[in-house]
Scaffold this motif. Structure first.
Motif, PDB file in Angstrom:
ATOM      1  N   TRP A  34       0.811  -1.221   0.000  1.00 48.77           N
ATOM      2  CA  TRP A  34       0.000   0.000   0.000  1.00 48.77           C
ATOM      3  C   TRP A  34       0.848   1.275   0.000  1.00 48.77           C
ATOM      4  N   PRO A  35       1.890   1.389   0.833  1.00 53.35           N
ATOM      5  CA  PRO A  35       2.692   2.631   0.794  1.00 53.35           C
ATOM      6  C   PRO A  35       3.309   2.892  -0.573  1.00 53.35           C
ATOM      7  N   ALA A 118      14.699  10.887  -3.614  1.00 52.52           N
ATOM      8  CA  ALA A 118      13.294  10.669  -3.255  1.00 52.52           C
ATOM      9  C   ALA A 118      12.961  11.359  -1.937  1.00 52.52           C
ATOM     10  N   CYS A 119      13.891  11.332  -0.991  1.00 54.02           N
ATOM     11  CA  CYS A 119      13.691  12.001   0.300  1.00 54.02           C
ATOM     12  C   CYS A 119      13.503  13.504   0.109  1.00 54.02           C
ATOM     13  N   VAL A 120      14.369  14.110  -0.703  1.00 58.13           N
ATOM     14  CA  VAL A 120      14.275  15.557  -0.942  1.00 58.13           C
ATOM     15  C   VAL A 120      12.979  15.898  -1.666  1.00 58.13           C
ATOM     16  N   TRP A 121      12.646  15.116  -2.710  1.00 58.84           N
ATOM     17  CA  TRP A 121      11.428  15.373  -3.483  1.00 58.84           C
ATOM     18  C   TRP A 121      10.185  15.330  -2.596  1.00 58.84           C
ATOM     19  N   GLY A 141       6.718  11.362   6.324  1.00 58.66           N
ATOM     20  CA  GLY A 141       7.048  10.058   6.882  1.00 58.66           C
ATOM     21  C   GLY A 141       7.812   9.196   5.909  1.00 58.66           C
ATOM     22  N   THR A 142       7.377   9.175   4.654  1.00 60.19           N
ATOM     23  CA  THR A 142       8.072   8.390   3.639  1.00 60.19           C
ATOM     24  C   THR A 142       9.444   8.988   3.342  1.00 60.19           C
ATOM     25  N   GLY A 147      15.275   8.687   3.654  1.00 61.17           N
ATOM     26  CA  GLY A 147      16.523   9.284   4.121  1.00 61.17           C
ATOM     27  C   GLY A 147      17.297   8.369   5.045  1.00 61.17           C
ATOM     28  N   LEU A 148      16.594   7.732   5.979  1.00 63.23           N
ATOM     29  CA  LEU A 148      17.260   6.794   6.887  1.00 63.23           C
ATOM     30  C   LEU A 148      17.813   5.597   6.122  1.00 63.23           C
TER      31      LEU A 148
END
Length: 245
Positions: A34-35, A118-121, A141-142, A147-148
Motif C-alpha cells: 500500500w505505501p 526521493a527524500c528531498v522530493w 514520513g516516507t 533518508g534513513l
C-alpha cells in the motif's frame, strides 16, 4: 546480445528485473505494498504539478487519500496547450518516473542517491503543496524512511530496495493506464475525461495514446538499462556475485 555501441545484455539484471516485476504483480493486492501504491500516486500528482509550473501556472495544493486516489489543484494560464500539457502530466509523469528509476538503478547504479533524491522530493512536495494532514504526514514520513535508508541500510539492501521501487513504479504506471483504458467507470472521472471535454477527442483515444507513450518509454528505458555498461558508482551484477560466492 549487443547494441550498436557494443554494450551486452546483462542476463543477471534482466532476471532480477523480471523477478521484481513478478513479485509486484503476484502480490499486487497485498496491504504490504500500500505505501508504494500511494507513493506512485504522489508521482502522478507531481507530474501534474511539474507540468503546471512548466506552462507558467501555480500549484495550489496536492491531496493524497488512503484509497490510493489523489488530486492536484492548480491555477493554469489561459490556453489550449497549457491545459493539454497539465492534464497529460499525471499519467506520463508516473511513466517518466518509472523510466528514470530504471535508468538510475540499473544503468547509472546510483544506489543511495536514488533514495536521497526521493527524500528531498517528498519533503519539498509535502512542505510546499500538501493540502491536508494525511498528505503531509505521508510525504514527510516516507521521506524520513527514504533518508534513513539512504544513510544506514547496507549496500545490498539499498540495491534491492531501489530495484523493487523501480520495477513497482513501472508496473503501477502501466496498471494505472490499464484501468483508465479498460474501466469505463474510472475513465469517465479521469484526466482522459477532462481532455475529452477540452478536445472532443474520446477519452479512450487519450488513454490509448498515453498507454503507447508510457509503455514505449518504459520499454526503451528497460532496454537501455539492461544493455548499459556500468559507469560511475557500480553495483556488481548478479552473475558476478554468484562467481564470488
Amino acid at each position: 546480445m549487443k547494441t550498436a555501441s557494443g554494450a551486452q545484455l546483462d542476463f543477471g539484471r534482466l532476471a532480477l528485473l523480471v523477478l521484481m516485476l513478478g513479485v509486484g504483480w503476484y502480490f499486487w493486492d497485498s496491504p504490504v505494498f500500500w505505501p508504494l501504491k500511494v507513493l506512485v500516486v504522489m508521482m502522478h500528482e507531481s507530474g501534474h504539478a511539474l507540468a503546471t509550473l512548466l506552462v507558467g501556472g501555480s500549484v495550489d495544493r496536492i491531496h493524497l487519500a488512503a484509497n490510493e486516489s489523489g488530486s492536484c489543484l492548480s491555477s493554469l494560464p489561459p490556453g489550449f496547450f497549457a491545459k493539454v500539457t497539465v492534464y497529460s502530466g499525471g499519467y506520463l509523469g508516473s511513466a517518466v518516473a518509472g523510466a528514470a528509476l530504471l535508468l538510475a538503478t540499473f544503468r547509472f547504479q546510483l544506489r543511495r542517491w536514488v533514495l536521497g533524491a526521493a527524500c528531498v522530493w517528498l519533503t519539498v512536495m509535502g512542505l510546499l503543496y500538501a493540502g491536508d494532514l494525511f498528505t503531509l504526514a505521508f510525504c514527510l514520513g516516507t521521506a524520513l524512511v527514504m533518508g534513513l535508508g539512504a544513510k544506514y541500510l547496507p549496500d545490498g539492501m539499498v540495491d534491492v530496495l531501489n530495484l523493487f521501487i523501480a520495477a513497482f513504479t513501472a508496473l503501477y504506471a502501466v496498471f494505472d493506464l490499464r484501468d483508465d483504458l479498460w474501466n469505463s467507470a474510472v475513465r469517465s472521472h479521469s484526466d482522459a475525461a477532462l481532455l475529452a471535454e477540452l478536445t472532443y477527442v474520446p477519452s479512450i483515444v487519450w488513454a490509448v495514446l498515453w498507454t503507447l507513450l508510457a509503455v514505449g518509454l518504459l520499454a526503451v528505458a528497460a532496454y537501455v538499462s539492461m544493455h548499459a555498461k556500468p559507469k560511475g558508482l557500480q553495483m556488481p551484477s548478479v552473475s558476478a556475485r554468484a562467481r564470488r560466492a
